[in-house]
Scaffold this motif. Sequence first.
Motif, short mmCIF file in Angstrom:
data_model
loop_
_atom_site.label_atom_id
_atom_site.label_comp_id
_atom_site.label_asym_id
_atom_site.label_seq_id
_atom_site.Cartn_x
_atom_site.Cartn_y
_atom_site.Cartn_z
N LEU A 45 0.82 -1.21 0.00
CA LEU A 45 0.00 0.00 0.00
C LEU A 45 0.86 1.26 0.00
O LEU A 45 0.55 2.24 -0.72
CB LEU A 45 -0.93 -0.01 1.21
CG LEU A 45 -1.94 1.14 1.31
CD1 LEU A 45 -2.83 1.19 0.08
CD2 LEU A 45 -2.76 1.01 2.58
N SER A 46 1.94 1.25 0.78
CA SER A 46 2.83 2.43 0.84
C SER A 46 3.45 2.72 -0.52
O SER A 46 3.48 3.88 -0.95
CB SER A 46 3.93 2.20 1.88
OG SER A 46 3.38 2.05 3.17
N LEU B 13 2.32 1.68 -3.45
CA LEU B 13 1.27 2.04 -4.42
C LEU B 13 0.93 3.52 -4.30
O LEU B 13 0.73 4.21 -5.31
CB LEU B 13 0.03 1.19 -4.18
CG LEU B 13 0.08 -0.26 -4.66
CD1 LEU B 13 -1.19 -1.00 -4.27
CD2 LEU B 13 0.28 -0.32 -6.17
N ILE B 14 0.86 4.02 -3.08
CA ILE B 14 0.58 5.44 -2.87
C ILE B 14 1.70 6.30 -3.43
O ILE B 14 1.47 7.38 -3.99
CB ILE B 14 0.36 5.73 -1.37
CG1 ILE B 14 -0.89 5.02 -0.87
CG2 ILE B 14 0.24 7.23 -1.12
CD1 ILE B 14 -1.09 5.13 0.62
N PHE C 44 -7.91 7.97 -1.35
CA PHE C 44 -7.17 7.76 -0.11
C PHE C 44 -6.16 8.88 0.12
O PHE C 44 -6.01 9.38 1.25
CB PHE C 44 -6.47 6.40 -0.17
CG PHE C 44 -5.81 6.00 1.11
CD1 PHE C 44 -6.56 5.70 2.22
CD2 PHE C 44 -4.42 5.91 1.20
CE1 PHE C 44 -5.96 5.31 3.42
CE2 PHE C 44 -3.82 5.53 2.37
CZ PHE C 44 -4.59 5.23 3.49
N GLU C 45 -5.47 9.29 -0.92
CA GLU C 45 -4.51 10.38 -0.80
C GLU C 45 -5.20 11.69 -0.47
O GLU C 45 -4.64 12.54 0.23
CB GLU C 45 -3.70 10.52 -2.10
CG GLU C 45 -2.71 9.39 -2.32
CD GLU C 45 -1.76 9.67 -3.48
OE1 GLU C 45 -1.93 10.72 -4.13
OE2 GLU C 45 -0.86 8.85 -3.71
N LEU D 134 -6.80 4.91 -4.75
CA LEU D 134 -5.66 5.55 -4.10
C LEU D 134 -5.77 7.06 -4.15
O LEU D 134 -5.34 7.75 -3.23
CB LEU D 134 -4.36 5.09 -4.77
CG LEU D 134 -4.02 3.60 -4.62
CD1 LEU D 134 -2.72 3.29 -5.36
CD2 LEU D 134 -3.90 3.22 -3.15
N ASP D 135 -6.35 7.59 -5.21
CA ASP D 135 -6.55 9.03 -5.33
C ASP D 135 -7.47 9.52 -4.21
O ASP D 135 -7.23 10.56 -3.60
CB ASP D 135 -7.13 9.35 -6.70
CG ASP D 135 -7.28 10.86 -6.90
OD1 ASP D 135 -6.28 11.58 -6.70
OD2 ASP D 135 -8.39 11.30 -7.23
N PRO E 247 -0.37 7.34 -7.91
CA PRO E 247 -1.34 8.22 -7.24
C PRO E 247 -2.64 8.43 -8.01
O PRO E 247 -3.61 8.93 -7.46
CB PRO E 247 -0.57 9.54 -7.12
CG PRO E 247 0.35 9.54 -8.30
CD PRO E 247 0.75 8.09 -8.49
#
Length: 267
Positions: A176-177, A179-180, A192-193, A189-190, A184
């Motif tokens: 996950l780290s 991937l972020i 989530f960010e 993930l967008d 992005p």
Amino acid sequence: TTLFRSKILREGRAALVTSFQCFKYMALYSMIQFVSVTILYSISSNLSDFQYLWIDLFSILPLAVLMSRTGAYKTLVPQQPTGSLMSITVIASVLGQVLIALATQIIAYQVLKSQDWFEPLTEKGSVACYENTVIFLFSNVQYIAVVLAFSISKPFRKPISSNILFAVAVTVLLVLSYLIILFPTVPVLDWFEGILGIEYLPTQFRIILAAISLGNFGFCYLYEKIIVVWLVEKLKAAVRRRKVKTASNELVPVSAIEELHRHQHSF
């Protein structure tokens, strides 16, 4: 009886090593976050509330709890684990990892400032800035790096793969780290960010950031696996030499014994 004693010794040594590893990890977690916050404070920024929540609740808590579930190694070895928190090996391990974390965070920050598109923070107290994004993304990987560095198995504990829950937690957080960091624009993930308040970074810089974090992984593991182990062996050799020297000093010279016998016979 022998098997029972062996099991007790193996479990006891594993418990001692595990307690030291948990102590070192919590110390490193605090120091990594201290370095991150200090860098951001220097530009009048900070981590956001959701970033603190993510680090403490979803990253540190599962790793700190699950890393202690690794069982004892299958065989009893002659080596004995360190028995004091204030031993040179424990202090050297913690201080070395702190210096690695400090150096790599500063490197990531300086690389960010050297980019042509970089714009420094102008609104004091804001958390929506490039500096915040880079420090958060990078430190989030550092927490995983140190927990893996401190989870070296042999000769007192089983491999990490035997601790299924811990291995799954590390894998999920690590994937996950990255991937972020690297992807992005993926819809989930967008979103989530957006919750974490992460600013958009150019793809090329994200690759550079991922490469620096991988280097941090390597430094953490090699320092713990090679430098600290080498230091332990040096200390053990020094202790053995001191014992031999002390024992030799306590021996009565043969000439002194002969002189004592002659003196007794004279009477």
